[in-house]
Design an enzyme around this catalytic site. Structure first.
Site, mmCIF file in Angstrom:
data_model
loop_
_atom_site.group_PDB
_atom_site.id
_atom_site.type_symbol
_atom_site.label_atom_id
_atom_site.label_comp_id
_atom_site.label_asym_id
_atom_site.label_seq_id
_atom_site.Cartn_x
_atom_site.Cartn_y
_atom_site.Cartn_z
ATOM 1 N N ASP A 35 10.642 22.522 -4.977
ATOM 2 C CA ASP A 35 11.089 23.844 -5.444
ATOM 3 C C ASP A 35 10.938 24.857 -4.312
ATOM 4 O O ASP A 35 9.851 25.010 -3.744
ATOM 5 C CB ASP A 35 10.224 24.273 -6.643
ATOM 6 C CG ASP A 35 10.456 25.727 -7.025
ATOM 7 O OD1 ASP A 35 9.539 26.357 -7.576
ATOM 8 O OD2 ASP A 35 11.564 26.248 -6.733
ATOM 9 N N ASP A 39 10.441 29.030 -9.002
ATOM 10 C CA ASP A 39 10.718 29.063 -10.456
ATOM 11 C C ASP A 39 10.175 27.807 -11.141
ATOM 12 O O ASP A 39 10.339 27.635 -12.341
ATOM 13 C CB ASP A 39 12.222 29.226 -10.734
ATOM 14 C CG ASP A 39 13.046 28.012 -10.299
ATOM 15 O OD1 ASP A 39 14.265 27.986 -10.569
ATOM 16 O OD2 ASP A 39 12.454 27.077 -9.697
ATOM 17 N N ASP A 43 15.032 22.284 -6.323
ATOM 18 C CA ASP A 43 16.366 22.822 -6.027
ATOM 19 C C ASP A 43 16.874 22.276 -4.688
ATOM 20 O O ASP A 43 16.143 21.612 -3.945
ATOM 21 C CB ASP A 43 16.344 24.345 -6.017
ATOM 22 C CG ASP A 43 15.210 24.910 -5.168
ATOM 23 O OD1 ASP A 43 14.465 25.786 -5.669
ATOM 24 O OD2 ASP A 43 15.036 24.420 -4.041
ATOM 25 N N ASP A 212 27.327 6.691 -13.696
ATOM 26 C CA ASP A 212 26.474 6.652 -14.877
ATOM 27 C C ASP A 212 27.138 5.860 -16.015
ATOM 28 O O ASP A 212 28.250 6.178 -16.422
ATOM 29 C CB ASP A 212 26.264 8.104 -15.334
ATOM 30 C CG ASP A 212 25.167 8.232 -16.347
ATOM 31 O OD1 ASP A 212 24.025 7.909 -16.010
ATOM 32 O OD2 ASP A 212 25.456 8.637 -17.488
ATOM 33 N N GLU A 266 26.184 1.927 -12.807
ATOM 34 C CA GLU A 266 24.978 1.662 -13.602
ATOM 35 C C GLU A 266 25.374 0.706 -14.727
ATOM 36 O O GLU A 266 25.996 1.117 -15.704
ATOM 37 C CB GLU A 266 24.404 2.961 -14.179
ATOM 38 C CG GLU A 266 23.075 2.693 -14.848
ATOM 39 C CD GLU A 266 22.671 3.731 -15.846
ATOM 40 O OE1 GLU A 266 23.543 4.466 -16.315
ATOM 41 O OE2 GLU A 266 21.482 3.831 -16.147
HETATM 42 O O1 ISL Z 1 16.383 4.404 -21.655
HETATM 43 C C1 ISL Z 1 17.487 4.032 -21.470
HETATM 44 C C2 ISL Z 1 18.330 3.553 -22.606
HETATM 45 O O2 ISL Z 1 17.524 3.321 -23.746
HETATM 46 C C3 ISL Z 1 18.000 4.008 -20.097
HETATM 47 O O3 ISL Z 1 18.204 2.692 -19.783
HETATM 48 C C4 ISL Z 1 19.235 4.859 -19.887
HETATM 49 O O4 ISL Z 1 19.511 5.694 -20.959
HETATM 50 C C5 ISL Z 1 20.483 4.034 -19.673
HETATM 51 O O5 ISL Z 1 20.225 3.150 -18.622
HETATM 52 C C6 ISL Z 1 21.621 4.976 -19.274
HETATM 53 O O6 ISL Z 1 21.120 5.845 -18.272
HETATM 54 C C7 ISL Z 1 22.013 6.823 -17.740
HETATM 55 O O7 ISL Z 1 22.719 7.516 -18.769
HETATM 56 C C8 ISL Z 1 21.975 8.363 -19.641
HETATM 57 C C9 ISL Z 1 20.924 9.232 -18.937
HETATM 58 O O8 ISL Z 1 20.002 9.728 -19.909
HETATM 59 C C10 ISL Z 1 20.165 8.437 -17.899
HETATM 60 O O9 ISL Z 1 19.239 9.284 -17.203
HETATM 61 C C11 ISL Z 1 21.166 7.826 -16.956
HETATM 62 O O10 ISL Z 1 20.509 7.132 -15.887
HETATM 63 C C12 ISL Z 1 23.001 9.251 -20.311
HETATM 64 O O11 ISL Z 1 23.745 9.910 -19.293
#
Ligand code: ISL
Length: 567
Positions: A35, A39, A43, A212, A266
């Site tokens: 930070d 705050d 950042d 994601d 992911e």
């Molecule tokens: O705890 C999980 C699912 O029960 C995690 O594995 C995660 O939510 C999942 O892998 C998806 O993660 C990604 O999308 C989510 C977000 O909350 C996570 O931080 C992100 O890495 C929704 O965008």
């Protein structure tokens, strides 16, 4: 104009060299990194001020978790404006300065692409929900509300994946929080919007994306109920929609193929057998995926279950076979969604924390695949000592509490006993820069989240002046990867899959043969060196007392000792 042209040459042993295969990546969760304005929230200027800490490791790429404008229902994974920097994190000028400072240090920057869903405060959703006939209605997934909830799909953050929306009385789909409505990827206008925002950031000079839950973007339009078995792991269904590969191949054609970029999906819910469908080079989809079989080895839903070293080793072998020939893997032990690696797979008790953190680093950085280091892992940061539910921040935890405790399905203490090992919040406590006030994370009075009390001895300042620190060991491992191409491109072979305490594997490339031996135990462990070479040279040990002379015959590894040897 690509930021970094790839000018690598191929060799007979290495038919497909790529810069992202040879890279080591460091993940920054900006809210908890540094930070700069007091705050209490990390950042971009704070990150810029700490870049030398990251480059000091020798890494090549930073993965920045979402920096976009967001109401933070899910700490930035709920995006309100894809072309604006979250005001707590700074301005677009700060982002441009971050890019320039990374480039000046030879660092590439990849950003988080969160396009399975947006925030419910995004302008698209505001218009979509306003009426049934508006042009953006089909940007999201709506179902008639007259017959009740459309199906039994659960949200990962508690309750149903459907919420009834007042203006029209229809339900909209959200696989995560109700404030994270899923985009309708079957709508070509949505796909065009996503490709356009990708170009916006690529043309600024980012070097790629972490995507994601990208396997979730295609849904079965009949929205069938999940069976009881499927409800145990809904991600396995969500990740297998009918058109996910069509959409990724279109994304590659329309955007990715026109830049020299790195992409990592992911792949929550993707099996090891399916992984190659996403990353085989001839399929022109993604470069790599994050696979979950390691970090969820000891998980059934929210429950923690026992794991064994042979189980862990079997996953690495399966993953290497799954994509080793056609694609490329990632290797990681933690991220912003997992407990701290040393608490999860090592031993965070005082005498074992440092050696076991270094042993895990050796195992990870000697595997085949691009390694991802999560902020704080290089310090051996540990899980936080959560006591009560009100200490947690995570929307997932709050959803679990509502779903399981407030409904009387389990006692609060039972859920807490698991969360103290598994919660995503362990990874979100602020970086520990010094042993001083608020661990040097902020000069302000109130850091946004609890600082771990062990920052007095676990911190970057102490690590930098300790030749035997976890940080110094990561430095040496990353330097060794540069010096030994076998650690990047070498064939991988587990030499003792059944051993309960030793992880022994080889990496071979051309005439180079390396042996990696990791003692996953707090007790000394005898080990018979494979015959063959006259003697083995010690390239790296995590034990300062190890005699680095030639090794032959029987050796004894100390508690959590890890060796990289060369024939
Ligand atoms: O705890 C999980 C699912 O029960 C995690 O594995 C995660 O939510 C999942 O892998 C998806 O993660 C990604 O999308 C989510 C977000 O909350 C996570 O931080 C992100 O890495 C929704 O965008």
């Amino acid at each position: 104009m690509p930021q970094h042209a790839s000018t690598l040459t191929e060799t007979p042993d290495v038919p497909s060299r790529r810069w992202w295969k040879e890279a080591v990546v460091y993940q920054v969760y900006p809210r908890s990194f540094a930070d700069s304005d007091g705050d209490g929230i990390g950042d971009l200027p704070g990150l810029i001020s700490r870049l030398d800490h990251i480059t000091g490791l020798g890494v090549d790429v930073i993965w920045l978790s979402p920096h976009f404008d967001s109401p933070n229902a899910d700490n930035g994974y709920d995006i309100r404006d894809y072309r604006k920097v979250m005001h707590e994190f700074g301005t677009m000028e700060d982002f441009d300065r971050l890019l320039a400072e990374c480039s000046a240090r030879g660092l590439r920057l990849i950003i988080d692409l969160v396009v399975n869903h947006t925030s419910d405060e995004h302008a698209w959703f505001a218009e979509s929900r306003s009426s049934r006939g508006n042009p953006k209605r089909d940007y999201y997934i709506w179902r008639d509300g007259s017959d009740g909830v459309p199906n039994n799909w659960p949200s990962f953050f508690g309750g149903s994946a459907w919420t009834k929306d007042e203006p029209t009385g229809d339900y909209y789909l959200h696989l995560f929080a109700a404030k994270q409505p899923d985009l309708n990827w079957d709508n070509p206008e949505v796909r065009a919007e996503v490709y356009d925002l990708m170009r916006f950031w690529l043309d600024k000079g980012v070097a790629g994306f972490r995507m994601d839950v990208i396997p979730f973007i295609s849904k079965d339009p009949s929205f069938p109920d999940l069976t009881a078995e499927q409800l145990r792991a809904p991600q396995d269904v969500y990740a297998n929609g009918p058109r996910v590969h069509d959409y990724l191949q279109e994304m590659n054609r329309e955007v990715l193929s026109r830049y020299d970029v790195m992409t990592v999906g992911e792949a929550f819910g993707v099996s090891d057998r399916q992984a190659s469908l996403f990353v085989a080079e001839d399929r022109h989809e993604l470069n790599m995926v994050f696979h979950f079989d390691v970090v969820r080895l000891d998980r059934e839903g929210w429950r923690r279950t026992p794991w064994s070293l042979p189980d862990l080793k079997a996953v690495y072998t399966r993953l290497d076979h799954a994509v080793g020939g056609t694609g490329w893997n990632t290797v990681f032990l933690g991220n912003h969604d997992t407990p701290r690696a040393v608490s999860h797979f090592g031993d965070d008790s005082a005498p074992c924390r440092v050696p076991s953190a270094k042993a895990l680093a050796t195992m990870m950085l000697a595997q085949r695949g691009t390694p991802f280091i999560y902020q704080g892992e290089e310090l051996g940061m540990t899980n936080y000592p959560f006591q009560s539910i009100d200490q947690f921040d995570d929307v997932e935890v709050k959803g679990l509490w509502a779903d399981w405790v407030e409904t009387g399905r389990v006692e609060g203490e039972e859920l807490l006993s698991h969360l103290r090992h598994t919660s995503r919040d362990h990874a979100r406590t602020p970086m520990q820069w010094t042993g001083g006030r608020h661990a040097g994370f902020t000069t302000g009075p109130n850091p946004w989240f609890a600082i771990h009390p062990n920052h007095s001895e676990v911190n970057a300042a102490a690590a930098l002046v300790d030749e035997h620190s976890v940080y110094r060991h990561y430095q040496r491992l990353i330097a060794l990867r540069r010096a030994e191409p076998a650690l990047v491109y070498g064939d991988y072979l587990d030499l003792d899959p059944a051993h309960e305490r030793l992880f022994v594997f080889s990496r071979s490339l051309g005439g180079d043969h390396l042996l990696v031996v990791v003692n996953f135990s707090r007790d000394p462990e005898p080990f018979a060196l494979p015959a063959g070479p006259e003697a083995w040279r010690t390239l790296l040990s995590n034990d300062p007392g190890r005699d680095t002379g030639p090794l032959r015959g029987d050796v004894t590894l100390g508690p959590w000792e890890a060796l990289i040897l060369k024939a």
